[in-house]
Every structure is written in C-alpha cells, then in structure tokens.
Design a protein around this motif. Sequence first.
Motif, PDB file in Angstrom:
ATOM      1  N   GLY A   1       0.853  -1.328  -0.059  1.00  0.00           N
ATOM      2  CA  GLY A   1       0.081   0.031  -0.024  1.00  0.00           C
ATOM      3  C   GLY A   1       0.792   1.348  -0.006  1.00  0.00           C
ATOM      4  O   GLY A   1       2.041   1.400   0.403  1.00  0.00           O
TER       5      GLY A   1
ATOM      6  N   LEU B   1      -3.503   5.606   0.723  1.00  0.00           N
ATOM      7  CA  LEU B   1      -4.941   4.875   0.573  1.00  0.00           C
ATOM      8  C   LEU B   1      -4.942   3.818  -0.453  1.00  0.00           C
ATOM      9  O   LEU B   1      -6.109   3.113  -0.640  1.00  0.00           O
ATOM     10  N   SER B   2      -3.874   3.773  -1.265  1.00  0.00           N
ATOM     11  CA  SER B   2      -3.997   2.762  -2.506  1.00  0.00           C
ATOM     12  C   SER B   2      -3.487   1.810  -2.196  1.00  0.00           C
ATOM     13  O   SER B   2      -2.110   1.463  -1.875  1.00  0.00           O
ATOM     14  N   GLY B   3      -4.157   0.784  -2.686  1.00  0.00           N
ATOM     15  CA  GLY B   3      -3.658  -0.735  -2.292  1.00  0.00           C
ATOM     16  C   GLY B   3      -3.548  -1.402  -1.300  1.00  0.00           C
ATOM     17  O   GLY B   3      -2.284  -2.209  -1.044  1.00  0.00           O
TER      18      GLY B   3
ATOM     19  N   HIS C   1      -3.635  -3.359  -9.997  1.00  0.00           N
ATOM     20  CA  HIS C   1      -4.326  -2.387 -10.970  1.00  0.00           C
ATOM     21  C   HIS C   1      -3.409  -0.936 -10.736  1.00  0.00           C
ATOM     22  O   HIS C   1      -3.523  -0.293  -9.664  1.00  0.00           O
TER      23      HIS C   1
ATOM     24  N   SER D   1      -2.034   2.272 -10.109  1.00  0.00           N
ATOM     25  CA  SER D   1      -0.905   2.702  -8.874  1.00  0.00           C
ATOM     26  C   SER D   1      -1.018   1.951  -7.736  1.00  0.00           C
ATOM     27  O   SER D   1      -0.278   1.962  -6.680  1.00  0.00           O
ATOM     28  N   ALA D   2      -2.274   1.073  -7.496  1.00  0.00           N
ATOM     29  CA  ALA D   2      -2.396   0.057  -6.460  1.00  0.00           C
ATOM     30  C   ALA D   2      -1.327  -1.102  -6.121  1.00  0.00           C
ATOM     31  O   ALA D   2      -1.182  -1.678  -5.116  1.00  0.00           O
TER      32      ALA D   2
ATOM     33  N   ASN E   1       1.874  -0.324  -6.296  1.00  0.00           N
ATOM     34  CA  ASN E   1       2.840   0.143  -5.422  1.00  0.00           C
ATOM     35  C   ASN E   1       3.805  -0.840  -4.826  1.00  0.00           C
ATOM     36  O   ASN E   1       4.874  -1.294  -5.373  1.00  0.00           O
TER      37      ASN E   1
ATOM     38  N   ASN F   1       3.150  -3.457  -3.278  1.00  0.00           N
ATOM     39  CA  ASN F   1       2.488  -4.853  -2.801  1.00  0.00           C
ATOM     40  C   ASN F   1       3.388  -6.101  -3.114  1.00  0.00           C
ATOM     41  O   ASN F   1       3.573  -6.855  -2.599  1.00  0.00           O
TER      42      ASN F   1
ATOM     43  N   LYS G   1     -13.384   1.680  -1.113  1.00  0.00           N
ATOM     44  CA  LYS G   1     -11.902   2.580  -1.392  1.00  0.00           C
ATOM     45  C   LYS G   1     -12.253   3.759  -1.062  1.00  0.00           C
ATOM     46  O   LYS G   1     -13.079   4.787  -1.786  1.00  0.00           O
TER      47      LYS G   1
ATOM     48  N   ILE H   1     -11.021   7.930  -0.490  1.00  0.00           N
ATOM     49  CA  ILE H   1     -10.401   8.982  -1.537  1.00  0.00           C
ATOM     50  C   ILE H   1      -9.868   9.930  -0.156  1.00  0.00           C
ATOM     51  O   ILE H   1     -10.353  10.463   0.714  1.00  0.00           O
ATOM     52  N   GLU H   2      -8.433  10.012  -0.493  1.00  0.00           N
ATOM     53  CA  GLU H   2      -7.961  10.816   0.535  1.00  0.00           C
ATOM     54  C   GLU H   2      -8.124  12.437   0.483  1.00  0.00           C
ATOM     55  O   GLU H   2      -8.228  13.005   1.449  1.00  0.00           O
TER      56      GLU H   2
END
Length: 250
Positions: free
Chosen positions: A25, A28-30, A186, A188-189, A191, A193, A242, A244-245
């Motif tokens: 992660g 907040l992504s992934g 998917h 930018s998720a 990252n 991971n 999901k 949103i920041e």
Amino acid sequence: MDKVVATAAQAVADVPDGASLAVGGFGLSGVPNALIRAVHERGAGGLSVVSNNCGAMDTGLAVLLAAGRIARVTGSYIGANKEFARQYLAGELEVELIPQGTLAERLRAGGCGIPAFYTPAGVGTLVADGGMPWRYDGQGGVALASPPKEVRDFGGVPHVLEHAIRTDYALVRAARGDRHGNLVFHASARNFNPLAAMAGRITVAEVEELVEPGALDPDHVHLPGVFVQRVVALSPEQAADKAIEKRTTR
C-alpha cells in the motif's frame, strides 16, 4: 496448489504477538484493509511493521497503530498521520525511517535471497553516519539512535551498505488473483505490494476478484504464485470500499 482461505480471519489466525509484517500500500491505494482488520480483531500485539507509511485517515495500519498493537515501524513517510507522529515523539513507538527507494530495494532483496546491497542513497546523512532517532525518551531526548553503516567506494563514489528485509508475514492486496496465488495489481495500487509480498515468509493476499487457474494471461501476472501462500477473496462490498484521501473539484 489451491491456496484459497475462506476468510481473512482464518488467513491470519496464526499471526502471533511480536510478529513482523511487511504490508503493501501507499497512502490509501492498494492497502490490504480486510487483512489488517483481521489482525486487529485477532488481538495480536507488539508487532514490527514494514510499510511505506503507517496508515492514513484512520484506515489501514492506522487501525493497529491507534490500538497500540505496533511496537516498531520501518518505513519512509509519517506524513499527516498525527497519531504516528505523537507515538514516535512520545517514545511509545520505535521508528526506522529510510529512503523510499532503499525500502523498496531492501524488500525486493529479501525476496530474491540477496542479503545486502550497496547504494549511494543516504551517504553523508544520518542514514549512513548513524544517530537517526529510532526512539525518543518522551522528554525531547533520544533513547535509541541508529548505528553507523558501512560505507565503501565504487568507482570513486561512496555507497552505503543496506541489509535486506525479511518478515514473518506479508499482507498485500491485488485486483485479481487465481487459486495458485498468481496476482495482478491495478495501476498505482501495485506500489509496494509485490515487494512486500516477496519479503514475507508467509504471504497472504486479499484479492478483489478471484479467478480460476489459467484465467490470467501469464504475460499480465505481476507477481507469481511462488511468493504467495494464502489467498482471500474479498466480497463485492469489500472490493468496492476504497476511500479518497483528498477530493478535488474544478
């Protein structure tokens, strides 16, 4: 070969107190939120976490942090996580801050069986020279500081020695995964991971879409199943949840 586990709770049921976790992660992504919540519900504490950041907006690792379950963080970014900053400055939390690219390579090296590597990043700073506060005493002083690292010249350029990272467990999130543990991320998720997954001795992946073996084009697989031991299929509601920041409008 079928690595699917019925629930997130079952997938992390053997995570003990004091375990080390590499967690994917970025912001907040992934972020593997379902697995993190399952670790929280299990009650495991004294955890050593390796992740780019330690949660944001009361989600992700911030859930474990707020509950006092994390003893040490290895990462690159504190950012706007006020509870992270408070615990660090109060001496409640040990923190090793390292350059983001170095963190990525330390995780990758751990997964590839490379014990250490040299990099120019951090030479001439506290990263290499030592003295970076790992733990404060709660009164403004430093209770524990980082040790100096070996520096060696290559072609006349100094490089610092960085050690690979291996953790007891890794928690990651993927867009698609099959029963053999092959994963597709998917955008930018992706990252941290794949890197976190490689570093874990037991890697658990939550997937938004579970498919049968053979459904994934081998050329599209970002992480082969050899690095993954357990797979948890998210519900449609979990997959769609999901945050949103920062919302921006025109």
